[in-house]
Design a protein around this motif. Structure first.
Motif, mmCIF file in Angstrom:
data_model
loop_
_atom_site.group_PDB
_atom_site.id
_atom_site.type_symbol
_atom_site.label_atom_id
_atom_site.label_comp_id
_atom_site.label_asym_id
_atom_site.label_seq_id
_atom_site.Cartn_x
_atom_site.Cartn_y
_atom_site.Cartn_z
ATOM 1 N N CYS A 20 0.613 -1.027 -0.062
ATOM 2 C CA CYS A 20 -0.477 -0.618 0.087
ATOM 3 C C CYS A 20 1.127 1.427 -0.293
ATOM 4 N N CYS A 21 1.704 1.316 0.535
ATOM 5 C CA CYS A 21 2.683 2.101 0.970
ATOM 6 C C CYS A 21 4.917 2.294 0.195
ATOM 7 N N GLN A 32 2.549 -11.639 6.022
ATOM 8 C CA GLN A 32 2.225 -10.291 5.695
ATOM 9 C C GLN A 32 2.989 -9.670 4.150
ATOM 10 N N THR A 33 1.990 -8.931 4.110
ATOM 11 C CA THR A 33 2.550 -8.377 3.051
ATOM 12 C C THR A 33 2.606 -6.440 2.873
ATOM 13 N N VAL A 34 2.104 -5.742 4.333
ATOM 14 C CA VAL A 34 1.548 -4.306 4.264
ATOM 15 C C VAL A 34 2.825 -4.359 5.945
ATOM 16 N N ILE A 41 -6.088 -2.706 6.535
ATOM 17 C CA ILE A 41 -6.886 -2.563 6.085
ATOM 18 C C ILE A 41 -7.401 -1.303 4.777
ATOM 19 N N GLN A 42 -6.480 -1.039 4.599
ATOM 20 C CA GLN A 42 -6.673 0.038 2.971
ATOM 21 C C GLN A 42 -6.286 -0.788 2.158
ATOM 22 N N GLN A 46 -9.143 -2.278 -1.174
ATOM 23 C CA GLN A 46 -8.762 -2.293 -1.974
ATOM 24 C C GLN A 46 -9.590 -3.500 -2.900
ATOM 25 N N LEU A 47 -8.957 -4.311 -2.582
ATOM 26 C CA LEU A 47 -9.103 -5.518 -2.483
ATOM 27 C C LEU A 47 -10.122 -6.181 -2.421
ATOM 28 N N SER A 48 -11.454 -5.288 -1.959
ATOM 29 C CA SER A 48 -12.573 -5.371 -2.176
ATOM 30 C C SER A 48 -13.501 -4.793 -3.442
ATOM 31 N N GLU A 49 -12.760 -3.102 -3.545
ATOM 32 C CA GLU A 49 -13.214 -2.836 -4.277
ATOM 33 C C GLU A 49 -13.315 -3.208 -5.373
ATOM 34 N N ARG A 50 -11.657 -4.525 -5.961
ATOM 35 C CA ARG A 50 -11.510 -4.945 -7.055
ATOM 36 C C ARG A 50 -12.403 -6.184 -7.477
ATOM 37 N N LYS A 51 -13.083 -6.845 -6.519
ATOM 38 C CA LYS A 51 -14.085 -7.832 -6.168
ATOM 39 C C LYS A 51 -15.491 -7.628 -6.633
#
Length: 197
Positions: A20-21, A32-34, A41-42, A46-51
């Motif tokens: 994310c940043c 762990q990716t963030v 949360i961000q 984003q993943l929810s919006e893409r879906k």
């Protein structure tokens, strides 16, 4: 598990870039990716919006397919005829095959053998040529001059092949869609070729 094994052996995990940043961080485990809960949360948002967007696209595609399935064959015939006629007018330019005029108000894609008499030749390029609206509409195609000029343009053999072709053909929706795509592509290629010269 691999991360825990690395920590047991005393090997430090490689730093990762947060999804994310731009922050680089050392992950606590391999999943762990963030870098922080805020970024987590961000990323989830984003993943929810893409879906959600993907689902909307799929729903729109399904709706368009259902809408297309209920349209009658005549709709597809008209759409294909429009694309074919546009190509013919672009191919031949503004000159009438019957009277040779290059100053008419409008030009049509005039059929030598009409669609009523020979519907199977509706999309035959030898059968359709640019024709002024006066010859096509008011002079019933001006067939005598049309035939004379058509023989000069494509040859007697091909004209006779048109005149003796009486094999009926029923177009399917899939066939019409393919023809429409073909003539739209041919028109684009022709326009691009003319722009290049």
């Amino acid at each position: 598990m691999a991360m825990e094994m690395m920590m047991v052996k005393g090997i430090k995990p490689k730093p990762k870039k947060c999804k994310c940043c731009p922050t680089k961080f050392t992950p606590r485990n391999s999943l762990q990716t963030v870098c922080s809960p805020k970024c987590a949360i961000q990323l989830a948002n984003q993943l929810s919006e893409r879906k959600q967007k993907r689902q909307e696209r799929e729903q729109r595609a399904a709706w368009n397919k259902r809408k297309a399935d209920v349209k009658p064959l005549s709709h597809w015939m008209n759409m294909t005829q429009r694309a074919f006629n546009d190509y013919i007018r672009a191919r031949d330019g503004e000159i009438c095959i019957s009277c040779g005029s290059a100053w008419a108000i409008s030009y049509h894609a005039g059929h030598y053998r009409t669609t009523a008499a020979a519907s199977h030749l509706r999309f035959n390029e030898d059968n359709v040529h640019s024709q002024c609206s006066a010859c096509n509409v008011h002079h019933s195609g001006a067939i005598t001059q049309y035939r004379f000029n058509l023989i000069r343009k494509i040859g007697l053999e091909r004209v006779l092949a048109l005149e003796f072709d009486n094999n009926p053909h029923r177009y399917t929706r899939e066939e019409l869609s393919a023809l429409r795509a073909l003539y739209r592509a041919k028109l684009r290629a022709l326009i691009k070729q003319r722009e290049a010269t």
